[in-house]
Structure formats: C-alpha cells, structure tokens
Write an enzyme that holds these catalytic residues in place. Sequence first.
Site, short mmCIF file in Angstrom:
data_model
loop_
_atom_site.label_atom_id
_atom_site.label_comp_id
_atom_site.label_asym_id
_atom_site.label_seq_id
_atom_site.Cartn_x
_atom_site.Cartn_y
_atom_site.Cartn_z
CE LYS A 83 6.27 0.89 1.40
NZ LYS A 83 7.14 1.27 0.42
CB ILE A 84 0.31 -4.55 4.16
CG1 ILE A 84 0.95 -5.73 4.50
CG2 ILE A 84 -1.08 -4.72 3.94
CD1 ILE A 84 0.42 -7.03 4.23
#
Length: 214
Positions: A83-84
Amino acid sequence: MKFFIDSGNVEDIREAGELGLLDGVTTNPSLIAKTGRKFEDVAQEICDLVPGPVSLEVVGLNWKEMVAEGKALRKYGDNVVVKIPITADGLKAIKALSSEGIPVNTTLIFQPLQALLAAKAGAAYVSPFIGRHDDIGQDGMLLVSEIVQIFDAYNFETEVLAASIRHPIHVLEAAKMGAHVATMPLKVIKQLVEHPLTDIGLKKFLEDWHSIKA
Ligand code: G3P
C-alpha cells in the site's frame, strides 16, 4: 464485488472470514497502532489467515525507501499487496514495484486524477476514501463514480477499491457504480445482512409454526 475487511484486528478478520464472503484485507498504520501489537506479528498472522490479498502499508516517504519497504513486506506472504500513498514519490514507487510484478494498492486518493495517475503507473488497486470526503462536506461517492468512469473509458485493469466506508449505503452505492472492491470494518460487514423486517418476519414464522396443533 469483492469484500475486504479494513482491520488490523485478527479476531475481527477471523470472524469475517467465517462468514465465507471475505476476499481480502486492508490495513493502514492507524489500524495496526490500534491493535497495540507488533506490526511483524500482526502482519504475519493476517497473511497466514487470509488467502486473498492483504494490503500492508509502507511508511517511508522517499520512493526508494518505499520500494525497499514494499519488497521487504512481501516476506509475510505472496498475498501481500503493497500500500503506497499517492504522492510524486509514491508514483515512482508504484511504477517500480508494479514493473517487477508486485501488486500495489494506492491509498489516500481524494480526487479522480490521482487515481488516473496511479493506474497509468501500473497500480493493481486505487483506494478512494469515501467517508473522509463526506466528513468535510464533499461527495465521497462522486469520487468513486468518476474513477470508475475514467477506468472504463480506457479499459484500465486497475481495480477501484472503495475505502473509508462507514455504513451500508456506502457499500450499496459503490456496488451500483461498479466499484470492484469494498473494504469495510467488521461492524459494516455485519450490518449488510440485517433488516428489522427480516427479524420480525422470522419471529412470526416461528410463532405460527409452533402454534400448529399436532
Ligand atoms: O484503510 C483505509 C481507509 O479505509 C480508512 O478508513 O474510516 O479511517 O477513514 P477511515
């Protein structure tokens, strides 16, 4: 529509899994902090428990740190989705990880062009935050519908993951718009099955059944 649970609580995740409808898990640093447990332990337990995609978030801000962290997170399982956050560095990290076949969920999406950029960079998912939009008097559902419209227009494979869901109407509207995934807390998953007329109807059926003379 796929259902993910938005939680770091392993017991909640287990309970949701027992319903037989759980397709994956999303976490974020706040949800992990809420557990009061070590990230390593929580991440490993969730990845072992749920066969579907598990989003684990990076905390670095520089794209090289994000890429290194993302690769390290994959040690918890092949089901880890990195998750960015949607920043300029985030875009570089999405491109780098995606080009190596590592799936990315782009988080903190608050306007549709952020989603377009993430899709162009190769993200597997984009996460528009519905509830936090509503909290400041903006229309979170409009954001989801605009992203779905853009992705449909260009046949992006990137999935729209409706996030920051607070109640069943968010899920209903996201489903009507064709969002691929909804991630929600256990409380909302449970609310989806409930209706007071179902309870009243069931009570009446059973009362009538037991009134039948043998
Ligand atoms: O995990 C991302 C998102 O679902 C967070 O939701 O309720 O903290 O706005 P919320």
